[in-house]
Design an enzyme around this catalytic site. Structure first.
Site, PDB file in Angstrom:
ATOM      1  N   THR A  30       0.880  -1.181   0.000  1.00 36.88           N
ATOM      2  CA  THR A  30       0.000   0.000   0.000  1.00 36.88           C
ATOM      3  C   THR A  30       0.915   1.228   0.000  1.00 36.88           C
ATOM      4  OG1 THR A  30      -0.077  -0.285   2.404  1.00 36.88           O
ATOM      5  CG2 THR A  30      -1.995  -1.002   1.168  1.00 36.88           C
ATOM      6  N   CYS A  45       8.065   1.114   6.789  1.00 33.02           N
ATOM      7  CA  CYS A  45       6.931   1.279   7.718  1.00 33.02           C
ATOM      8  C   CYS A  45       6.812   2.681   8.306  1.00 33.02           C
ATOM      9  CB  CYS A  45       7.069   0.271   8.853  1.00 33.02           C
ATOM     10  SG  CYS A  45       7.211  -1.420   8.288  1.00 33.02           S
ATOM     11  N   ARG A  77      15.576   0.208   1.568  1.00 31.32           N
ATOM     12  CA  ARG A  77      14.346   0.926   1.228  1.00 31.32           C
ATOM     13  C   ARG A  77      14.201   2.214   2.055  1.00 31.32           C
ATOM     14  NH1 ARG A  77       9.889  -3.495   1.900  1.00 31.32           N
ATOM     15  NH2 ARG A  77      11.422  -4.328   3.339  1.00 31.32           N
ATOM     16  N   LYS A 125      -2.575  -0.693  14.413  1.00 30.16           N
ATOM     17  CA  LYS A 125      -1.344  -0.972  13.649  1.00 30.16           C
ATOM     18  C   LYS A 125      -0.646   0.333  13.252  1.00 30.16           C
ATOM     19  CE  LYS A 125       1.695  -2.214  10.797  1.00 30.16           C
ATOM     20  NZ  LYS A 125       2.887  -2.923  11.113  1.00 30.16           N
ATOM     21  N   LYS A 151       5.911   5.614   6.089  1.00 34.02           N
ATOM     22  CA  LYS A 151       4.622   5.592   5.373  1.00 34.02           C
ATOM     23  C   LYS A 151       3.408   5.585   6.309  1.00 34.02           C
ATOM     24  CE  LYS A 151       3.145   1.705   3.904  1.00 34.02           C
ATOM     25  NZ  LYS A 151       2.826   0.439   3.243  1.00 34.02           N
TER      26      LYS A 151
HETATM   27  N1  SAJ Z   1      15.422   4.663  14.122  1.00 30.15           N
HETATM   28  C1  SAJ Z   1      15.925   5.779  14.783  1.00 30.15           C
HETATM   29  N2  SAJ Z   1      15.871   5.801  16.147  1.00 30.15           N
HETATM   30  C2  SAJ Z   1      15.338   4.771  16.868  1.00 30.15           C
HETATM   31  C3  SAJ Z   1      14.822   3.645  16.194  1.00 30.15           C
HETATM   32  C4  SAJ Z   1      14.877   3.610  14.819  1.00 30.15           C
HETATM   33  O1  SAJ Z   1      16.407   6.731  14.169  1.00 30.15           O
HETATM   34  O2  SAJ Z   1      15.337   4.880  18.103  1.00 30.15           O
HETATM   35  C5  SAJ Z   1      15.432   4.615  12.655  1.00 30.15           C
HETATM   36  C6  SAJ Z   1      16.211   3.427  12.093  1.00 30.15           C
HETATM   37  O3  SAJ Z   1      17.569   3.735  11.909  1.00 30.15           O
HETATM   38  C7  SAJ Z   1      15.482   3.170  10.794  1.00 30.15           C
HETATM   39  C8  SAJ Z   1      14.032   3.585  11.081  1.00 30.15           C
HETATM   40  O4  SAJ Z   1      14.104   4.410  12.219  1.00 30.15           O
HETATM   41  O5  SAJ Z   1      15.995   3.977   9.756  1.00 30.15           O
HETATM   42  C9  SAJ Z   1      13.096   2.431  11.304  1.00 30.15           C
HETATM   43  O6  SAJ Z   1      13.585   1.606  12.331  1.00 30.15           O
HETATM   44  P1  SAJ Z   1      12.772   0.407  13.022  1.00 30.15           P
HETATM   45  O7  SAJ Z   1      13.652  -0.183  14.029  1.00 30.15           O
HETATM   46  O8  SAJ Z   1      11.429   0.877  13.469  1.00 30.15           O
HETATM   47  O9  SAJ Z   1      12.678  -0.622  11.838  1.00 30.15           O
HETATM   48  P2  SAJ Z   1      11.520  -1.088  10.824  1.00 30.15           P
HETATM   49  O10 SAJ Z   1      11.095  -0.027   9.904  1.00 30.15           O
HETATM   50  O11 SAJ Z   1      12.014  -2.355  10.236  1.00 30.15           O
HETATM   51  O12 SAJ Z   1      10.295  -1.288  11.801  1.00 30.15           O
HETATM   52  C10 SAJ Z   1       9.682  -2.444  12.049  1.00 30.15           C
HETATM   53  C11 SAJ Z   1       8.254  -2.035  12.237  1.00 30.15           C
HETATM   54  N3  SAJ Z   1       7.445  -3.162  11.891  1.00 30.15           N
HETATM   55  C12 SAJ Z   1       6.321  -3.103  11.191  1.00 30.15           C
HETATM   56  O13 SAJ Z   1       5.800  -2.087  10.814  1.00 30.15           O
HETATM   57  C13 SAJ Z   1       5.681  -4.382  10.875  1.00 30.15           C
HETATM   58  C14 SAJ Z   1       8.016  -1.450  13.616  1.00 30.15           C
HETATM   59  O14 SAJ Z   1       6.636  -1.396  13.878  1.00 30.15           O
HETATM   60  C15 SAJ Z   1       8.660  -2.226  14.727  1.00 30.15           C
HETATM   61  O15 SAJ Z   1       8.523  -1.512  15.943  1.00 30.15           O
HETATM   62  C16 SAJ Z   1      10.143  -2.442  14.453  1.00 30.15           C
HETATM   63  O16 SAJ Z   1      10.264  -3.057  13.170  1.00 30.15           O
HETATM   64  C17 SAJ Z   1      10.768  -3.344  15.529  1.00 30.15           C
HETATM   65  O17 SAJ Z   1      10.117  -3.662  16.501  1.00 30.15           O
HETATM   66  O18 SAJ Z   1      11.922  -3.709  15.374  1.00 30.15           O
END
Ligand code: SAJ
Length: 445
Positions: A99, A274, A345, A220, A277
């Site tokens: 999406t 995630c 991504r 979510k 978006k």
């Molecule tokens: N980031 C920061 N500071 C933080 C944590 C992350 O700058 O304290 C940045 C990361 O470097 C990255 C982005 O944010 O660029 C996203 O990080 P993320 O750890 O949230 O990773 P994602 O995008 O893979 O998030 C997923 C999400 N899952 C789904 O949407 C299904 C999120 O909801 C989860 O909380 C996360 O994984 C998780 O639990 O690890």
């Protein structure tokens, strides 16, 4: 009628079709096949279908390849490009298509629409449809149900059942998350929720929370929006600390000792599929006016601006060392959007690299896992990358970058070498000791 489907689900004789074999769909299809269901994966991309059919994974996730190989070998997992007929023999259809956002940051539901139209062709009485894709509020009830009813001429909630069971898997730990995390199951009506709960009970060890489909959609989106807004707060705090001249990491460490405080980590940007978006999806409910946010949207903007702020730090440090960006050799450490994964991504690395290219810097990129370089020259290892460099920029929080041997790297770089720490992995005191100029997000010397 529902008793028959529940019986089939409990006995694992219900046949499942998964629409969309991306990150979410491939894991879902594989894990249902793994517990004993007959699963058909449907995707319009021939390359993906061919890979899955031959027992291979097109994405990297721990243990995934092994599970796919086994499921395909035991003939419990098959794949097809024929999405129009994919639902024919199935009792359950799970939609996992993307999406994305439009260029105006509005939800683009075209993929959901096409998948639902295809599914509706072969929808008959007694089947269950599950939306696992992350969707804007009201999509299940006010968009999906209409398409399915129109295409099948059946009544949702009576002739067939519909539920929203949002995915909760993180790149790099997807299988573990799929099996262990608490699952939210939102039904179109209570019967739909009951049947979908039976389905997810077969694959998850985690608790299943049953609710209505709109609450599930909002929950979510609220999770990832919370993380994005929290990171935006940490980033703003980092900018304040840079102005004050105090280390934000120390300030957050101390603040987080309060039992009800949990400030996330600041950094050079937020990437991935995630967090970049979902906040926009939350603000665009189907059939309602977009919500004009004074917190969520500005937070997105703040996080997006961190890549540019990082470039400003690079320019500032080079100037201080009497150098221009043009003609300086700058090393980018990491292109993956987060640590320990190979996925680029929406990585902030893209914006940083493009800006530095516009400024005519000589760029070299090194990432131990991710092959993406956004057009910059790639190095095979840190030693090759830092050779004759003026500045080294840490963009991704890979563990390997926490262990950089500064005393070995320093002599390989040019005079007055610089570290710009976008993830705060390097100890500023150690960097200084090795005669580096050190600037980090939320740290000013
Ligand atoms: N980031 C920061 N500071 C933080 C944590 C992350 O700058 O304290 C940045 C990361 O470097 C990255 C982005 O944010 O660029 C996203 O990080 P993320 O750890 O949230 O990773 P994602 O995008 O893979 O998030 C997923 C999400 N899952 C789904 O949407 C299904 C999120 O909801 C989860 O909380 C996360 O994984 C998780 O639990 O690890």
């Amino acid at each position: 009628m529902e008793k028959e489907l529940i019986r089939k689900i409990r006995r694992k004789t219900a046949r499942i079709t998964v629409f969309g074999l991306g990150h979410v769909g491939l894991i879902t299809a594989t894990m249902f096949a793994n517990v004993g269901f007959q699963v058909l994966g449907a995707d319009i991309k021939r390359r993906i279908v061919e890979a899955v059919s031959s027992g291979k994974s097109h994405i990297k996730e721990p243990k995934l390849s092994r599970f796919i190989r086994k499921a395909v070998k035991e003939r419990r997992l098959e794949a097809t490009t024929d999405i129009m007929r994919a639902m024919k023999k199935a009792d359950v259809g799970i939609i996992c298509v993307q999406t994305p956002l439009t260029s105006d940051n509005e939800p683009n539901l075209d993929y959901i629409k096409k998948a639902c139209e295809a599914l509706a062709q072969e929808l008959s009485r007694g089947k269950l449809v599950v939306i696992e894709s992350t969707v804007p509020p009201r999509t299940t009830k006010n968009f999906v149900a209409n398409i399915l009813e129109k295409g099948s001429r059946l009544k949702c909630g009576e002739d067939f059942w519909l539920a929203h069971c949002p995915e909760r898997i993180a790149t790099g730990r997807a299988i573990q998350d799929f099996v262990e995390n608490i699952r939210i199951v939102g039904g179109y009506n209570s019967k739909s929720a009951q049947i979908a709960t039976e389905l997810f009970k077969t694959v998850t060890k985690g608790e299943i929370l049953t609710t209505d489909c709109i609450s599930a959609e909002v929950a979510k989106l609220a999770e990832n929006t919370f993380r994005d807004v929290n990171i935006a707060y940490a980033n703003e705090l980092a900018l304040v600390c840079e102005q004050i001249g105090v280390d934000v990491i120390e300030a957050i460490r101390l603040a987080n000792t309060h039992p009800r405080v949990n400030v996330h980590k600041p950094g050079c940007g937020v990437g991935g599929p995630c967090l970049t978006k979902d906040p926009y999806l939350l603000l665009h409910p189907v059939g309602k006016q977009a919500f004009r946010s004074r917190l969520i949207e500005p937070s997105r903007g703040l996080n997006d601006g961190m890549a540019e702020h990082t470039v400003k730090l690079i320019i500032k440090a080079l100037r201080k060392a009497g150098k221009d960006v043009e003609n300086s050799k700058i090393v980018i450490l990491g292109t993956a959007y987060k640590g320990e994964i190979d996925d680029a991504r929406n990585s902030p690395a893209e914006c940083i690299i493009r800006k530095l290219m516009e400024l005519k810097a000589k760029l070299v990129v090194y990432d131990p896992y991710c092959s993406e370089s956004f057009g910059a020259r790639k190095a095979k290892n840190v030693t090759e990358a830092v050779q004759g460099a003026d500045c080294m920029v840490i963009v991704t929080a890979h563990k390997k970058f926490e262990e950089l041997e500064l005393e070995r790297i320093q002599p390989l770089m040019k005079e007055n070498p610089i570290i710009i720490d976008g993830r705060r992995l390097v100890d500023p005191i150690k960097a200084k000791k090795q005669r580096f100029t050190y600037l980090g997000i939320g740290f000013r010397d």
